[in-house]
Write an enzyme that holds these catalytic residues in place. Sequence first.
Site, PDB file in Angstrom:
ATOM      1  N   ASN A 111       6.816   6.065 -17.434  1.00 30.86           N
ATOM      2  CA  ASN A 111       8.042   5.926 -18.222  1.00 30.86           C
ATOM      3  C   ASN A 111       7.903   4.832 -19.287  1.00 30.86           C
ATOM      4  O   ASN A 111       6.885   4.155 -19.381  1.00 30.86           O
ATOM      5  CB  ASN A 111       9.214   5.624 -17.274  1.00 30.86           C
ATOM      6  CG  ASN A 111      10.522   6.219 -17.754  1.00 30.86           C
ATOM      7  OD1 ASN A 111      10.840   6.148 -18.929  1.00 30.86           O
ATOM      8  ND2 ASN A 111      11.263   6.793 -16.836  1.00 30.86           N
TER       9      ASN A 111
ATOM     10  N   HIS B 127      -5.099 -16.613 -13.334  1.00 34.25           N
ATOM     11  CA  HIS B 127      -5.636 -17.951 -13.549  1.00 34.25           C
ATOM     12  C   HIS B 127      -5.463 -18.722 -12.241  1.00 34.25           C
ATOM     13  O   HIS B 127      -4.413 -18.629 -11.611  1.00 34.25           O
ATOM     14  CB  HIS B 127      -4.862 -18.699 -14.642  1.00 34.25           C
ATOM     15  CG  HIS B 127      -4.955 -18.079 -15.994  1.00 34.25           C
ATOM     16  ND1 HIS B 127      -5.914 -18.440 -16.897  1.00 34.25           N
ATOM     17  CD2 HIS B 127      -4.214 -17.119 -16.593  1.00 34.25           C
ATOM     18  CE1 HIS B 127      -5.752 -17.740 -18.011  1.00 34.25           C
ATOM     19  NE2 HIS B 127      -4.730 -16.920 -17.839  1.00 34.25           N
TER      20      HIS B 127
ATOM     21  N   THR C 155       2.699  -8.223  -3.935  1.00 28.94           N
ATOM     22  CA  THR C 155       1.721  -9.307  -3.965  1.00 28.94           C
ATOM     23  C   THR C 155       0.531  -9.047  -3.044  1.00 28.94           C
ATOM     24  O   THR C 155      -0.418  -9.828  -3.038  1.00 28.94           O
ATOM     25  CB  THR C 155       2.372 -10.641  -3.555  1.00 28.94           C
ATOM     26  OG1 THR C 155       2.916 -10.495  -2.240  1.00 28.94           O
ATOM     27  CG2 THR C 155       3.478 -11.026  -4.534  1.00 28.94           C
ATOM     28  N   LYS C 156       0.606  -7.976  -2.238  1.00 26.99           N
ATOM     29  CA  LYS C 156      -0.509  -7.622  -1.356  1.00 26.99           C
ATOM     30  C   LYS C 156      -0.525  -6.109  -1.167  1.00 26.99           C
ATOM     31  O   LYS C 156       0.424  -5.413  -1.529  1.00 26.99           O
ATOM     32  CB  LYS C 156      -0.416  -8.352  -0.017  1.00 26.99           C
ATOM     33  CG  LYS C 156       0.855  -8.068   0.754  1.00 26.99           C
ATOM     34  CD  LYS C 156       0.908  -8.918   2.006  1.00 26.99           C
ATOM     35  CE  LYS C 156       2.205  -8.639   2.759  1.00 26.99           C
ATOM     36  NZ  LYS C 156       2.316  -9.424   3.972  1.00 26.99           N
TER      37      LYS C 156
ATOM     38  N   ARG D  13       8.415  -6.136   0.759  1.00 30.39           N
ATOM     39  CA  ARG D  13       8.182  -6.032   2.198  1.00 30.39           C
ATOM     40  C   ARG D  13       8.428  -4.594   2.647  1.00 30.39           C
ATOM     41  O   ARG D  13       9.273  -3.895   2.089  1.00 30.39           O
ATOM     42  CB  ARG D  13       9.117  -6.953   2.966  1.00 30.39           C
ATOM     43  CG  ARG D  13       8.917  -8.419   2.638  1.00 30.39           C
ATOM     44  CD  ARG D  13       9.623  -9.297   3.680  1.00 30.39           C
ATOM     45  NE  ARG D  13       9.763 -10.679   3.298  1.00 30.39           N
ATOM     46  CZ  ARG D  13       8.788 -11.550   3.146  1.00 30.39           C
ATOM     47  NH1 ARG D  13       7.561 -11.164   3.291  1.00 30.39           N
ATOM     48  NH2 ARG D  13       9.018 -12.796   2.815  1.00 30.39           N
TER      49      ARG D  13
END
Length: 177
Positions: free
Chosen positions: A68, A98, A150-151, A165
């Site tokens: 999209n 970074h 994030t994972k 989550r």
Amino acid sequence: MSVYKRRGFSHYSSALLRDIQALELIPWSMRRKLLRRTGMDISDGASIDAGAMFTSGNVTIGADTYINRHFLVDGLGKCRIGSGVRIGPGVKVITSVHDITDNPNARASTEVRYLPVTIKDGVWIGTGAIIMPGCTIGAGSVIGAGSVVTKDTQSHGLYVGVPARLMRQLPTKLVDA
């Protein structure tokens, strides 16, 4: 030495093609052709709306995938998007990072690391979600609007929140209509 000789003219022509393809007036079929010229591997059945931005050609997009408006792949790391994926407006995929330094006057390291992102087949990513470097989104997963992944995620999971989550597992068997 001129900037063109240092970075290579093809770098600038590819960047220009990536910018042109984002224009409203470019049809999907032409957008695919322009992005392929930059080195991207895009299946024929993929549809990419106007405003999508790619900072490198290190991207693969599978068949029957819909991306999209205002999608962003930022960084030079590899981004693999599977088949049958649906990506909502304003989704961001980040492939560079970074490190944090001990210097109190400059916390971001000047060195950049590139981490691949993989979005497997059948995934649906809601509006404004962010996929962070190095993550793999499992096949058949749903990422809720505004979530930050994030994972890695499990296949067929519903993920929401910041950070995202697992809320529940989604069915994996087809149901007769």
